[in-house]
Design a protein around this motif. Structure first.
Motif, short mmCIF file in Angstrom:
data_model
loop_
_atom_site.label_atom_id
_atom_site.label_comp_id
_atom_site.label_asym_id
_atom_site.label_seq_id
_atom_site.Cartn_x
_atom_site.Cartn_y
_atom_site.Cartn_z
N VAL A 51 0.87 -1.18 0.00
CA VAL A 51 0.00 0.00 0.00
C VAL A 51 0.90 1.23 0.00
CG1 VAL A 51 -1.75 1.32 1.27
CG2 VAL A 51 -1.88 -1.19 1.19
N LEU A 52 0.63 2.12 -0.96
CA LEU A 52 1.40 3.36 -1.11
C LEU A 52 0.46 4.54 -0.83
CD1 LEU A 52 4.11 4.60 -2.15
CD2 LEU A 52 3.05 4.66 -4.41
N GLU A 53 0.86 5.40 0.09
CA GLU A 53 0.07 6.59 0.37
C GLU A 53 0.61 7.75 -0.47
OE1 GLU A 53 -1.49 9.31 4.08
OE2 GLU A 53 0.52 8.47 4.20
N ALA A 54 -0.29 8.37 -1.22
CA ALA A 54 0.07 9.52 -2.04
C ALA A 54 -1.05 10.53 -1.94
CB ALA A 54 0.30 9.10 -3.49
N MET A 55 -0.73 11.76 -1.62
CA MET A 55 -1.71 12.83 -1.50
C MET A 55 -2.85 12.43 -0.56
SD MET A 55 -1.49 14.21 -5.46
CE MET A 55 -3.18 14.57 -5.50
N LYS A 56 -2.50 11.82 0.57
CA LYS A 56 -3.45 11.41 1.61
C LYS A 56 -4.44 10.36 1.15
CE LYS A 56 -2.88 15.63 4.15
NZ LYS A 56 -3.43 16.54 5.09
N MET A 57 -4.08 9.63 0.09
CA MET A 57 -4.92 8.52 -0.40
C MET A 57 -4.10 7.25 -0.33
SD MET A 57 -7.76 10.02 -2.70
CE MET A 57 -8.12 8.45 -3.22
N LYS A 58 -4.73 6.18 0.11
CA LYS A 58 -4.07 4.88 0.17
C LYS A 58 -4.31 4.17 -1.16
CE LYS A 58 -4.53 4.46 5.12
NZ LYS A 58 -5.13 3.73 6.24
N ASN A 59 -3.23 3.75 -1.81
CA ASN A 59 -3.29 3.08 -3.10
C ASN A 59 -2.73 1.68 -2.95
OD1 ASN A 59 -3.96 5.50 -4.94
ND2 ASN A 59 -2.26 6.22 -3.69
N GLU A 60 -3.60 0.67 -3.13
CA GLU A 60 -3.16 -0.71 -3.04
C GLU A 60 -2.56 -1.11 -4.38
OE1 GLU A 60 -4.97 -4.56 -1.00
OE2 GLU A 60 -6.09 -3.98 -2.79
N LEU A 61 -1.27 -1.46 -4.38
CA LEU A 61 -0.60 -1.87 -5.60
C LEU A 61 -0.62 -3.39 -5.67
CD1 LEU A 61 2.41 0.60 -5.70
CD2 LEU A 61 0.11 0.86 -6.61
N LYS A 62 -1.03 -3.90 -6.83
CA LYS A 62 -1.23 -5.34 -7.01
C LYS A 62 -0.25 -5.90 -8.03
CE LYS A 62 -6.09 -4.81 -5.89
NZ LYS A 62 -7.46 -5.02 -6.28
N ALA A 63 -0.06 -7.20 -7.97
CA ALA A 63 0.83 -7.87 -8.92
C ALA A 63 0.27 -7.71 -10.33
CB ALA A 63 0.95 -9.36 -8.56
N THR A 64 1.14 -7.32 -11.24
CA THR A 64 0.73 -7.12 -12.63
C THR A 64 0.82 -8.41 -13.43
OG1 THR A 64 2.99 -6.43 -13.15
CG2 THR A 64 1.40 -4.70 -12.64
#
Length: 167
Positions: free
Chosen positions: A128-141
């Motif tokens: 999980v990457l937080e950017a601009m106060k938003m949590k972004n779940e990064l998944k396997a491509t």
């Protein structure tokens, strides 16, 4: 709702896109409504999208200052406190290509669920990457086995920094 102006074969069209549910959208183009269901998607973090900019001839563009005109600080200043950055993968060079999941935007790594040696399927959550106060779940491509995880919890990462390396 979002409104996009797109150009198709030199002809401009306005497209309205309304999210009905997480994977269902209502798209309006040329007065016609179409319900669209998202079946699959790919995060193309490696793709660079560059907006085109039109400038009128009578508007001058600002010129950046020349290096010799930039003032040089005379008194030492305190260095800002920085969060640790994700380490580069071992092996001397930065990892790239289809074997590496890179940061799609600058941010802070909140959680890392990927471990070296772990087998993953496409779509499995990796971190999980937080950017601009938003949590972004990064998944396997893609399906594969994790070789390295250069990203660490709390690390500040920049666009394109390697986060997970596949074998």
């Amino acid at each position: 709702m979002r409104r996009y102006t797109i150009s198709i074969n030199g002809s401009d069209h306005e497209v309205d896109v309304e999210e009905v549910t997480a994977n269902t959208f209502r798209v309006a183009i040329a007065g016609q409504n179409v319900d669209v269901r998202l079946r699959d998607h790919q995060d193309l973090a490696q793709a660079m999208i560059t907006p085109e900019m039109e400038v009128a001839d009578n508007i001058p563009l600002p010129t950046p200052p020349r290096p010799e005109t930039v003032p040089v600080p005379t008194a030492p200043t305190a260095a800002p406190t920085a969060r640790p950055r994700a380490a580069a993968p071992a092996g001397g060079g930065a990892a790239s290509g289809v074997n590496t999941l890179t940061a799609p935007m600058p941010g802070v790594v909140l959680t890392v669920s990927a471990q070296p040696g772990q087998s993953v399927k496409r779509g499995d959550p990796l971190l999980v990457l937080e950017a601009m106060k938003m949590k972004n779940e990064l998944k396997a491509t893609r399906d594969g086995v994790i070789a390295q995880v250069p990203a660490e919890v709390g690390a500040q990462v920049g666009f394109g920094d390697p986060l997970v390396v596949f074998e």
